[in-house]
Design a protein around this motif. Structure first.
Motif, short mmCIF file in Angstrom:
data_model
loop_
_atom_site.label_atom_id
_atom_site.label_comp_id
_atom_site.label_asym_id
_atom_site.label_seq_id
_atom_site.Cartn_x
_atom_site.Cartn_y
_atom_site.Cartn_z
N LYS A 50 0.82 -1.22 0.00
CA LYS A 50 0.00 0.00 0.00
C LYS A 50 0.85 1.26 0.00
CE LYS A 50 -3.76 2.36 2.40
NZ LYS A 50 -4.62 2.41 3.60
N HIS A 51 1.96 1.23 0.75
CA HIS A 51 2.79 2.43 0.88
C HIS A 51 4.12 2.29 0.15
CE1 HIS A 51 -0.18 3.95 3.62
NE2 HIS A 51 -0.05 2.89 4.38
N LEU A 52 4.11 1.50 -0.92
CA LEU A 52 5.32 1.39 -1.75
C LEU A 52 5.66 2.76 -2.34
CD1 LEU A 52 7.49 -0.31 -3.18
CD2 LEU A 52 5.83 -0.73 -5.01
N ARG A 53 6.89 3.22 -2.11
CA ARG A 53 7.31 4.55 -2.59
C ARG A 53 8.32 4.46 -3.72
NH1 ARG A 53 2.96 6.54 -0.21
NH2 ARG A 53 3.09 6.70 2.06
N ILE A 54 9.27 3.52 -3.64
CA ILE A 54 10.32 3.42 -4.65
C ILE A 54 10.60 1.93 -4.93
CG2 ILE A 54 12.75 3.92 -5.20
CD1 ILE A 54 12.59 6.25 -3.20
N ARG A 55 10.79 1.61 -6.21
CA ARG A 55 11.15 0.24 -6.61
C ARG A 55 12.46 0.26 -7.38
NH1 ARG A 55 7.00 -3.11 -8.03
NH2 ARG A 55 5.90 -1.29 -8.85
N LEU A 56 13.41 -0.59 -7.00
CA LEU A 56 14.65 -0.76 -7.75
C LEU A 56 14.61 -2.12 -8.42
CD1 LEU A 56 15.74 1.66 -5.98
CD2 LEU A 56 17.92 0.46 -5.94
N ARG A 57 14.67 -2.12 -9.77
CA ARG A 57 14.71 -3.37 -10.52
C ARG A 57 16.16 -3.68 -10.90
NH1 ARG A 57 12.82 -1.55 -14.78
NH2 ARG A 57 11.96 0.47 -14.17
N PHE A 58 16.48 -4.96 -11.02
CA PHE A 58 17.86 -5.35 -11.29
C PHE A 58 17.98 -6.06 -12.63
CE2 PHE A 58 17.49 -5.12 -6.65
CZ PHE A 58 18.46 -4.18 -6.38
N GLU A 59 19.21 -6.04 -13.18
CA GLU A 59 19.45 -6.62 -14.50
C GLU A 59 19.52 -8.14 -14.48
OE1 GLU A 59 22.96 -4.87 -16.08
OE2 GLU A 59 22.00 -2.96 -16.57
N ASP A 60 19.87 -8.69 -13.33
CA ASP A 60 20.10 -10.13 -13.26
C ASP A 60 18.78 -10.89 -13.27
OD1 ASP A 60 19.09 -10.36 -10.41
OD2 ASP A 60 20.77 -8.98 -10.12
N GLY A 61 18.86 -12.21 -13.31
CA GLY A 61 17.64 -13.02 -13.35
C GLY A 61 17.28 -13.61 -12.01
#
Length: 310
Positions: free
Chosen positions: A95-106
DNA sequence: CGTGGCCCCTGATTGC
DNA sequence: TGCAATCAGGGGCCAC
């Protein structure tokens, strides 16, 4: 998770699950979460793309992740309600997700900054010149914490003697000693039998040494228990609570018996928060009047300080 | 300058 | 039920 033990639990989780990975992209879902990044949310996101994350570092309640070496780092502060969670890609947004970091790896996981009250946040900063481990310049004024080998007890004691303030205020002043918050301040003061309103200028060197020892002890005890969690707001990167709350001696124990003397623990409003203490073990300081020509009245019984009984 | 008060936010709980 | 007041582990900022 605000105080040092909880932040250290998070740091270890980042070290295990995030360090060494390369950022593919960043989603800022609430601009307030990057407000300390003065160039703005878009700049924050763009400058993180393609960067490799180094070993997770911590000073007091601040965390940072060096990028491609130590010249620049992502700085994180959790504030009152911030969480850094390693979640499976595709898991429902909090509900309070502010920032998401996605990564290149699998690896199939991403890093999420979740923060109900938005007092915390992430930002990008250069390293302070000459500082160790790429300490971000904006936190160069934060004192070393008591678990840091660089902590200078002599300097701390001298600062306490110089200050015209009270001991709990000083413990919460991150430029004197970092990592201590409301819980561990009350716990360390209880262990030290010190009242929160004791003027710091009255502390002797042995008292300071004892206090520092209790701060370190209670923090290490809490760390061994995974930190203090009262509810699901305070969890490690895998969403798990710590269980040190059951070992607290003062904080949150209003009207419960002191584990040392049996007197009921009291709660007092203090700086828009609360202080918990044992009224028998932690006697308030005697208020001394400046020397004057008239003899000071005897202190009222309710306001009297510790008495020696024999 | 050091010090202390106020403010920033959202949500849970308590009392009327 | 509804609503207001209070409280919560953080720190930055601004008068004095």
């Amino acid at each position: 998770m605000p105080e040092l033990p909880e932040v250290e639990v998070v740091r270890r989780g980042l070290e295990r699950w995030v360090s060494g990975r390369t950022v593919e992209g960043v989603d800022v879902l609430h601009p307030r979460a990057t407000r300390r990044h003065l160039a703005g949310a878009e700049d924050f996101a763009r400058r993180l793309e393609g960067r490799r994350i180094g070993p997770a570092r911590r000073r007091g309640k601040y965390l940072w992740l060096p990028l491609d070496g130590a010249a620049e780092a992502v700085l994180a502060h959790l504030g009152m309600s911030g969480q850094l969670l390693v979640q499976p890609v595709g898991a429902p947004d909090e509900k309070h997700l502010r920032i998401r970091l996605r990564f290149e790896d699998g690896e199939g996981t991403e890093l999420r900054f979740v923060d109900q009250r938005t007092f915390g946040g992430l930002s990008l900063h250069g390293a302070a010149p000459g500082a160790a481990d790429g300490l971000p310049d904006v936190i160069a004024h934060i004192a070393p914490d008591p678990l840091d080998p660089a902590f200078d007890a002599e300097l701390f004691h001298a600062a306490l003697r110089r200050r015209r303030t009270t001991v709990k205020r000083a413990l919460l002043d991150q430029s004197l000693i970092s990592g201590v918050g409301n819980i561990y301040a009350d716990e360390a003061l209880w262990r030290s039998r010190l009242h929160y309103d004791r003027p710091t200028a009255t502390l002797t060197r042995p008292r300071t040494t004892e206090l520092l020892g209790h701060i370190r002890d209670v923090m290490n005890d809490a760390l061994a228990a995974g930190g203090t969690s009262f509810d699901s707001l305070y969890v490690n990167v895998n969403g798990e609570s710590g269980y040190f709350s059951r070992s607290l001696d003062a904080y949150g124990r209003e009207d419960e018996p002191c584990r040392r003397c049996g007197a009921p623990i009291r709660r007092r409003p203090w700086m828009n928060r609360s202080s918990y203490f044992c009224p028998r073990c932690q006697r308030p300081p005697v208020i001394r009047r400046a020397a004057g020509r008239s003899a000071p009245a005897r202190p009222a019984p309710a306001a009297s300080g510790p008495r020696r009984s024999g």
